[in-house]
Design a protein around this motif. Sequence first.
Motif, PDB file in Angstrom:
ATOM      1  N   ARG A  36       0.825  -1.217   0.000  1.00 61.10           N
ATOM      2  CA  ARG A  36       0.000   0.000   0.000  1.00 61.10           C
ATOM      3  C   ARG A  36       0.857   1.264   0.000  1.00 61.10           C
ATOM      4  N   SER A  37       1.916   1.277   0.807  1.00 60.04           N
ATOM      5  CA  SER A  37       2.738   2.476   0.938  1.00 60.04           C
ATOM      6  C   SER A  37       3.533   2.799  -0.317  1.00 60.04           C
ATOM      7  N   ASP A  38       3.713   1.817  -1.213  1.00 62.24           N
ATOM      8  CA  ASP A  38       4.514   2.024  -2.422  1.00 62.24           C
ATOM      9  C   ASP A  38       3.677   2.207  -3.676  1.00 62.24           C
ATOM     10  N   ILE A  39       2.360   2.223  -3.537  1.00 58.89           N
ATOM     11  CA  ILE A  39       1.492   2.373  -4.702  1.00 58.89           C
ATOM     12  C   ILE A  39       1.628   3.783  -5.269  1.00 58.89           C
ATOM     13  N   ALA A  40       1.829   3.872  -6.573  1.00 56.92           N
ATOM     14  CA  ALA A  40       1.876   5.179  -7.244  1.00 56.92           C
ATOM     15  C   ALA A  40       0.457   5.724  -7.329  1.00 56.92           C
ATOM     16  N   ALA A  41       0.183   6.769  -6.591  1.00 50.54           N
ATOM     17  CA  ALA A  41      -1.183   7.279  -6.503  1.00 50.54           C
ATOM     18  C   ALA A  41      -1.179   8.797  -6.395  1.00 50.54           C
ATOM     19  N   ILE A  42      -2.253   9.417  -6.842  1.00 47.46           N
ATOM     20  CA  ILE A  42      -2.419  10.869  -6.804  1.00 47.46           C
ATOM     21  C   ILE A  42      -3.718  11.202  -6.101  1.00 47.46           C
TER      22      ILE A  42
ATOM     23  N   GLY B 273       2.997   3.320 -15.844  1.00 47.30           N
ATOM     24  CA  GLY B 273       2.044   3.447 -16.944  1.00 47.30           C
ATOM     25  C   GLY B 273       0.651   3.796 -16.475  1.00 47.30           C
ATOM     26  N   ARG B 274       0.324   3.413 -15.220  1.00 41.01           N
ATOM     27  CA  ARG B 274      -0.992   3.716 -14.665  1.00 41.01           C
ATOM     28  C   ARG B 274      -0.826   4.249 -13.247  1.00 41.01           C
ATOM     29  N   ILE B 275      -1.724   5.129 -12.868  1.00 44.52           N
ATOM     30  CA  ILE B 275      -1.664   5.745 -11.545  1.00 44.52           C
ATOM     31  C   ILE B 275      -3.045   5.673 -10.917  1.00 44.52           C
ATOM     32  N   VAL B 276      -3.065   5.340  -9.643  1.00 40.98           N
ATOM     33  CA  VAL B 276      -4.314   5.287  -8.887  1.00 40.98           C
ATOM     34  C   VAL B 276      -4.729   6.708  -8.509  1.00 40.98           C
ATOM     35  N   LEU B 277      -5.992   7.031  -8.731  1.00 44.18           N
ATOM     36  CA  LEU B 277      -6.551   8.306  -8.307  1.00 44.18           C
ATOM     37  C   LEU B 277      -7.426   8.083  -7.077  1.00 44.18           C
ATOM     38  N   TYR B 278      -7.265   8.920  -6.055  1.00 47.90           N
ATOM     39  CA  TYR B 278      -8.054   8.769  -4.830  1.00 47.90           C
ATOM     40  C   TYR B 278      -8.391  10.135  -4.255  1.00 47.90           C
ATOM     41  N   ARG B 279      -9.304  10.119  -3.303  1.00 48.75           N
ATOM     42  CA  ARG B 279      -9.686  11.351  -2.611  1.00 48.75           C
ATOM     43  C   ARG B 279      -9.222  11.273  -1.154  1.00 48.75           C
ATOM     44  N   ASP B 280      -8.221  12.069  -0.822  1.00 51.48           N
ATOM     45  CA  ASP B 280      -7.730  12.247   0.549  1.00 51.48           C
ATOM     46  C   ASP B 280      -7.038  11.010   1.123  1.00 51.48           C
ATOM     47  N   THR B 281      -7.665   9.837   1.038  1.00 52.37           N
ATOM     48  CA  THR B 281      -7.045   8.600   1.527  1.00 52.37           C
ATOM     49  C   THR B 281      -7.126   7.542   0.450  1.00 52.37           C
TER      50      THR B 281
ATOM     51  N   VAL C   8     -10.920   6.397  -6.684  1.00 52.63           N
ATOM     52  CA  VAL C   8     -11.938   6.841  -7.633  1.00 52.63           C
ATOM     53  C   VAL C   8     -11.661   6.362  -9.056  1.00 52.63           C
ATOM     54  N   GLY C   9     -10.462   5.827  -9.312  1.00 54.11           N
ATOM     55  CA  GLY C   9     -10.191   5.349 -10.664  1.00 54.11           C
ATOM     56  C   GLY C   9      -8.731   4.986 -10.868  1.00 54.11           C
ATOM     57  N   MET C  10      -8.463   4.387 -12.031  1.00 52.68           N
ATOM     58  CA  MET C  10      -7.107   4.020 -12.418  1.00 52.68           C
ATOM     59  C   MET C  10      -6.801   4.747 -13.726  1.00 52.68           C
ATOM     60  N   LEU C  11      -5.889   5.693 -13.667  1.00 58.11           N
ATOM     61  CA  LEU C  11      -5.619   6.561 -14.810  1.00 58.11           C
ATOM     62  C   LEU C  11      -4.428   6.063 -15.614  1.00 58.11           C
ATOM     63  N   ARG C  12      -4.617   5.971 -16.936  1.00 56.39           N
ATOM     64  CA  ARG C  12      -3.512   5.670 -17.841  1.00 56.39           C
ATOM     65  C   ARG C  12      -2.731   6.961 -18.075  1.00 56.39           C
ATOM     66  N   VAL C  13      -1.441   6.928 -17.811  1.00 54.02           N
ATOM     67  CA  VAL C  13      -0.634   8.144 -17.917  1.00 54.02           C
ATOM     68  C   VAL C  13      -0.627   8.674 -19.347  1.00 54.02           C
ATOM     69  N   ARG C  14      -0.624   7.798 -20.318  1.00 57.81           N
ATOM     70  CA  ARG C  14      -0.628   8.262 -21.710  1.00 57.81           C
ATOM     71  C   ARG C  14      -1.924   9.002 -22.034  1.00 57.81           C
ATOM     72  N   GLU C  15      -3.023   8.632 -21.364  1.00 57.82           N
ATOM     73  CA  GLU C  15      -4.271   9.353 -21.557  1.00 57.82           C
ATOM     74  C   GLU C  15      -4.180  10.737 -20.942  1.00 57.82           C
TER      75      GLU C  15
ATOM     76  N   GLU D 212     -12.318   2.161 -14.508  1.00 54.05           N
ATOM     77  CA  GLU D 212     -12.881   1.619 -13.274  1.00 54.05           C
ATOM     78  C   GLU D 212     -11.843   0.725 -12.594  1.00 54.05           C
ATOM     79  N   VAL D 213     -11.800   0.780 -11.280  1.00 53.99           N
ATOM     80  CA  VAL D 213     -10.802   0.015 -10.522  1.00 53.99           C
ATOM     81  C   VAL D 213     -11.233  -1.447 -10.420  1.00 53.99           C
ATOM     82  N   TYR D 214     -10.271  -2.337 -10.620  1.00 56.34           N
ATOM     83  CA  TYR D 214     -10.502  -3.783 -10.503  1.00 56.34           C
ATOM     84  C   TYR D 214      -9.952  -4.237  -9.153  1.00 56.34           C
ATOM     85  N   PHE D 215     -10.827  -4.775  -8.303  1.00 52.12           N
ATOM     86  CA  PHE D 215     -10.437  -5.171  -6.945  1.00 52.12           C
ATOM     87  C   PHE D 215     -10.240  -6.682  -6.863  1.00 52.12           C
ATOM     88  N   ILE D 216      -9.271  -7.080  -6.026  1.00 51.85           N
ATOM     89  CA  ILE D 216      -8.900  -8.496  -5.879  1.00 51.85           C
ATOM     90  C   ILE D 216      -8.827  -8.845  -4.399  1.00 51.85           C
ATOM     91  N   PRO D 217      -9.499  -9.912  -3.961  1.00 53.24           N
ATOM     92  CA  PRO D 217      -9.367 -10.359  -2.555  1.00 53.24           C
ATOM     93  C   PRO D 217      -7.930 -10.782  -2.267  1.00 53.24           C
TER      94      PRO D 217
END
Length: 425
Positions: A211-217, A236-244, A249-256, A278-283
Amino acid sequence: MDDISTGVLFSLLILLLIISGYFSGSETGMMSLNRYKLRHLANQGHRGAKRVEKLLSRPDRLIGLILIGNNLVNILASAIATIIGMRLYGDLGVAIATGALTLVVLVFSEVTPKTLATIYPERVSYLSSLVLNVLMKVLYPLVWFVNGITNGFLLLLGLKVDNMDSSKLNSAELRTIVDEAGGLIPRRHQDMLLSILDLENVTVEDLMVPRSDIAAININDDWKSITRQLIHSAHGRIVLYRDTIDEVVGMLRVREAYRLMMEKNDFSKANLLRAADEVYFIPEATPLNTQLLKFQRNKERIGLIVDEYGDIQGLITLEDILEEIVGEFTTSITPTLAEEVTSQADGSLLIEGSANIRDLNKSLNWNLPTDGPRTLNGLILEQLEDIPDSQLSIEVAGHQMVIMDVSENMIKLVKILPTTLKQTG
């Protein structure tokens, strides 16, 4: 047999011993065959392999046929040997014939043919199957009768011959076959096959980017900060989130995002959110083999791992699973094990605390426990049950470890002493 000369009886006895040796060798040869090689040859159209495979499809009937023939021949040989013995030595000849026949049968009709059949099972089986096929048709009523009695007795013991299938292999047995392939399969290919077999024993949690190493904005950051993070992103992809990060809220392709930058009128937070996938979640307990199939079925390449409470634990990509099979890619952005392990002149190793335990075990042939923490830092903290000071020494799974650097409540660097230093220190 009084009218038959002793010479003829000797000839019959030798012939019977040869036939007995044939049955003994046939049984051993058939049972010594590599069933998978046999099946492969049969599928390739090998006639001998097809005949043998058909006979082995009902091993109870094959064994019944061979034993019926072998016992009939041995009984007849014993009778002839007794007659010859009595003609030559009188009543004492019975004992002499019994002892001599036993030795001859053991050497020439049992041990020798069975040894040859063990060494050359294919040659023996393919040739003997020609005769056994004919005998099976001729003696089928007798074979059927004997097997009926035998199978009925086995049924009383709770065993069903029709349900016995020894051709199926579990993963551990298949692993042994791959290990023993030797020069038949290149070492690298063996490693890949074994890695595939290991996928079911490894979960996504074992390979995930923590979790601490995830590339996120944080989409709520100021616009300049978001732009700067996008420009300098190595992913190539970055996680978008709100505050925490748990509020993804989504997975953004950097090229986009770069495309939106080129179209200045469209470069805004709202458009970034619309461009995000849309984010794909895995147990977290999902085995790697299962997740590999799910990636393929859902046409996904990346997913966020969540625990039973829905909290984000880490991130895993399709490339992570493929690297587990074929090894690390040279284009990987995450640190490789070679970058996390440094050899010293005295034979010791400097290892970063973030090094993955499974990778250390595979690369260095160690046996550190893998049923708990995934990193060396976590393993040592679990052993100590406290955050230590630097220069503290601890032994874990037979390895003497010296904690060299601790910061931010984490063990950053560990020195592993070689066996010789540990013994003299």
